[in-house]
Design a protein around this motif. Sequence first.
Motif, PDB file in Angstrom:
ATOM      1  N   GLU A 321       0.838  -1.199   0.000  1.00  0.00           N
ATOM      2  CA  GLU A 321       0.000   0.000   0.000  1.00  0.00           C
ATOM      3  C   GLU A 321       0.872   1.247   0.000  1.00  0.00           C
ATOM      4  N   ASN A 322       1.951   1.166   0.744  1.00  0.00           N
ATOM      5  CA  ASN A 322       2.928   2.246   0.794  1.00  0.00           C
ATOM      6  C   ASN A 322       3.467   2.543  -0.603  1.00  0.00           C
ATOM      7  N   ILE A 323       3.981   1.490  -1.259  1.00  0.00           N
ATOM      8  CA  ILE A 323       4.598   1.709  -2.564  1.00  0.00           C
ATOM      9  C   ILE A 323       3.574   2.135  -3.615  1.00  0.00           C
ATOM     10  N   ARG A 324       2.358   1.616  -3.544  1.00  0.00           N
ATOM     11  CA  ARG A 324       1.318   2.031  -4.493  1.00  0.00           C
ATOM     12  C   ARG A 324       1.013   3.528  -4.349  1.00  0.00           C
ATOM     13  N   LEU A 325       0.867   3.973  -3.131  1.00  0.00           N
ATOM     14  CA  LEU A 325       0.576   5.386  -2.891  1.00  0.00           C
ATOM     15  C   LEU A 325       1.715   6.265  -3.388  1.00  0.00           C
ATOM     16  N   ARG A 326       2.929   5.859  -3.118  1.00  0.00           N
ATOM     17  CA  ARG A 326       4.076   6.661  -3.532  1.00  0.00           C
ATOM     18  C   ARG A 326       4.253   6.649  -5.042  1.00  0.00           C
ATOM     19  N   LEU A 327       4.006   5.526  -5.684  1.00  0.00           N
ATOM     20  CA  LEU A 327       4.071   5.457  -7.145  1.00  0.00           C
ATOM     21  C   LEU A 327       3.023   6.359  -7.772  1.00  0.00           C
ATOM     22  N   GLU A 328       1.811   6.304  -7.237  1.00  0.00           N
ATOM     23  CA  GLU A 328       0.720   7.125  -7.772  1.00  0.00           C
ATOM     24  C   GLU A 328       1.013   8.600  -7.584  1.00  0.00           C
ATOM     25  N   THR A 329       1.604   8.943  -6.452  1.00  0.00           N
ATOM     26  CA  THR A 329       1.902  10.341  -6.152  1.00  0.00           C
ATOM     27  C   THR A 329       3.048  10.873  -6.998  1.00  0.00           C
ATOM     28  N   TYR A 331       4.861   9.153  -9.695  1.00  0.00           N
ATOM     29  CA  TYR A 331       5.030   8.770 -11.096  1.00  0.00           C
ATOM     30  C   TYR A 331       3.734   8.756 -11.901  1.00  0.00           C
ATOM     31  N   LYS A 332       2.603   8.790 -11.266  1.00  0.00           N
ATOM     32  CA  LYS A 332       1.297   8.892 -11.918  1.00  0.00           C
ATOM     33  C   LYS A 332       1.153   7.879 -13.058  1.00  0.00           C
ATOM     34  N   GLU A 333       1.215   8.338 -14.309  1.00  0.00           N
ATOM     35  CA  GLU A 333       1.003   7.446 -15.458  1.00  0.00           C
ATOM     36  C   GLU A 333       2.290   6.779 -15.931  1.00  0.00           C
ATOM     37  N   ARG A 334       3.386   6.925 -15.187  1.00  0.00           N
ATOM     38  CA  ARG A 334       4.675   6.436 -15.668  1.00  0.00           C
ATOM     39  C   ARG A 334       5.111   5.140 -14.980  1.00  0.00           C
ATOM     40  N   TYR A 335       4.157   4.397 -14.463  1.00  0.00           N
ATOM     41  CA  TYR A 335       4.523   3.131 -13.819  1.00  0.00           C
ATOM     42  C   TYR A 335       3.482   2.065 -14.119  1.00  0.00           C
ATOM     43  N   GLU A 342       2.627 -17.409  -8.510  1.00  0.00           N
ATOM     44  CA  GLU A 342       3.037 -18.045  -9.770  1.00  0.00           C
ATOM     45  C   GLU A 342       3.995 -19.191  -9.480  1.00  0.00           C
ATOM     46  N   ASN A 343       3.531 -20.404  -9.710  1.00  0.00           N
ATOM     47  CA  ASN A 343       4.384 -21.605  -9.557  1.00  0.00           C
ATOM     48  C   ASN A 343       5.057 -21.686  -8.191  1.00  0.00           C
ATOM     49  N   GLY A 344       4.309 -21.486  -7.131  1.00  0.00           N
ATOM     50  CA  GLY A 344       4.838 -21.599  -5.781  1.00  0.00           C
ATOM     51  C   GLY A 344       5.617 -20.387  -5.316  1.00  0.00           C
ATOM     52  N   PHE A 345       5.624 -19.333  -6.115  1.00  0.00           N
ATOM     53  CA  PHE A 345       6.300 -18.088  -5.753  1.00  0.00           C
ATOM     54  C   PHE A 345       5.292 -16.943  -5.748  1.00  0.00           C
ATOM     55  N   PHE A 346       5.580 -15.967  -4.910  1.00  0.00           N
ATOM     56  CA  PHE A 346       4.879 -14.689  -5.041  1.00  0.00           C
ATOM     57  C   PHE A 346       5.782 -13.776  -5.863  1.00  0.00           C
ATOM     58  N   LYS A 347       5.238 -13.246  -6.939  1.00  0.00           N
ATOM     59  CA  LYS A 347       6.041 -12.464  -7.882  1.00  0.00           C
ATOM     60  C   LYS A 347       5.462 -11.054  -8.019  1.00  0.00           C
ATOM     61  N   LEU A 348       6.335 -10.087  -7.887  1.00  0.00           N
ATOM     62  CA  LEU A 348       5.936  -8.681  -8.104  1.00  0.00           C
ATOM     63  C   LEU A 348       6.813  -8.115  -9.218  1.00  0.00           C
ATOM     64  N   SER A 349       6.168  -7.509 -10.216  1.00  0.00           N
ATOM     65  CA  SER A 349       6.880  -6.891 -11.332  1.00  0.00           C
ATOM     66  C   SER A 349       6.521  -5.423 -11.401  1.00  0.00           C
ATOM     67  N   LEU A 350       7.546  -4.586 -11.462  1.00  0.00           N
ATOM     68  CA  LEU A 350       7.342  -3.144 -11.528  1.00  0.00           C
ATOM     69  C   LEU A 350       8.098  -2.600 -12.741  1.00  0.00           C
ATOM     70  N   LYS A 351       7.367  -1.854 -13.567  1.00  0.00           N
ATOM     71  CA  LYS A 351       7.984  -1.159 -14.700  1.00  0.00           C
ATOM     72  C   LYS A 351       7.837   0.327 -14.447  1.00  0.00           C
ATOM     73  N   LEU A 352       8.943   1.044 -14.491  1.00  0.00           N
ATOM     74  CA  LEU A 352       8.948   2.440 -14.061  1.00  0.00           C
ATOM     75  C   LEU A 352       9.727   3.306 -15.051  1.00  0.00           C
ATOM     76  N   ASN A 353       9.080   4.373 -15.508  1.00  0.00           N
ATOM     77  CA  ASN A 353       9.751   5.341 -16.377  1.00  0.00           C
ATOM     78  C   ASN A 353      10.367   6.420 -15.492  1.00  0.00           C
ATOM     79  N   LEU A 354      11.694   6.482 -15.449  1.00  0.00           N
ATOM     80  CA  LEU A 354      12.379   7.404 -14.540  1.00  0.00           C
ATOM     81  C   LEU A 354      12.579   8.786 -15.121  1.00  0.00           C
ATOM     82  N   ASN A 355      12.148   9.002 -16.361  1.00  0.00           N
ATOM     83  CA  ASN A 355      12.218  10.351 -16.948  1.00  0.00           C
ATOM     84  C   ASN A 355      11.067  11.188 -16.421  1.00  0.00           C
ATOM     85  N   GLU A 356      11.368  12.471 -16.119  1.00  0.00           N
ATOM     86  CA  GLU A 356      10.321  13.380 -15.640  1.00  0.00           C
ATOM     87  C   GLU A 356       9.377  13.705 -16.792  1.00  0.00           C
TER      88      GLU A 356
END
Length: 356
Positions: A321-329, A331-335, A342-356
């Motif tokens: 929840e922390n990271i979602r709020l901070r991403l929304e605040t 990076y808005k549309e850039r994440y 997935e197959n016995g693992f918990f997987k999190l994938s984040l794609k982030l545009n670091l350009n302003e």
Amino acid sequence: MEKSTQNTKKVTLEIIFWLILLGSNFSFLNQFMEWHQALIRASVMVALYASFAYFNMLLLIPHFLDRKGIVWYGLIVLSFVLIMQYLLGTSDLLFSSNFSLEFHSVSNSDMESGIVKTDEQIKSFIAIIISLLIVLISTSYKLVLDSIERQKAKHKLEKQKMEAEMNMLKNQINPHFFLNALNGLYAYSRISPQKTGEYITKLSDMLRYSTYAAKQSAITLKQEIDYIKDYIYFQQIKDDDISVEVNEDINNAGLLIEPLLLIPIVENAFKHSYDERNAKGRIIIINIRQKESMLFFECKNSLPEQRITDTKSKYSGIGLENIRLRLETKYKERYDIHYGEENGFFKLSLKLNLNE
């Protein structure tokens, strides 16, 4: 500096408006009188209208429209419109006597029939219309300015609130981790005294980073990754039964990123991979890849055999929840973020545009 620039634009706009009004009045009056007479009369007219407009914006609107309502404001404005009409009429500023003679050929019979009286009524009517237009324009202008200022104030408050929330979220990271690390320092110095200096150095680096980086709006990607590696270092000292693999493909470590943004993901991986029945079989895999301005961050952790069915509910704690709020605040549309089992693992994938 920005406020000064905005004030300059505002003053410039108002000067242009009054100059246009002055020019149009001068052009009209100059058809019926000498240019110097037309200029003087037009200047006096515009000065009166300007005085009325600023009186309306600075006094009538704040003290009557905003405080006592539109009825009181309307009555006061009507009174001042009549005063303006009287001033313009008695001073003969709207139409000169020369203009009246050229515009109307007045004869004795006209005077007897009341044409002159009608002409005075027309002049009074025009004066009232112009005064009302000045009221309408100045009121609209003032209300628009006030609305803009309110929006700016609201935006400023929201920004301050957001910054306070962001600081609070950053400060929530790792308090228990640092307490545990400090508590374990003495024991570690007894077990492995030759590595105590390395332990203290890394802990000092992490404390410095979490203290000072949290106050900055952005830090380099290298600093964030180094912090994650130091965190893993301490976690594996505390629990050497867990296997951690970190894969990097970074060609521009100087890219800027929100500080302490990725660590909650890694914290969750350690927290939720714990398995009482199979402590030695725990695995965490972290892949960090950067291409141009895009950052691809993937974190996988093995799941314990006994776990709740609703994986999403389990992993939607304060960390995500922390990271979602901070991403929304930030990076808005850039994440783009996805997570799940997935197959016995918990997987999190984040794609982030670091350009302003």
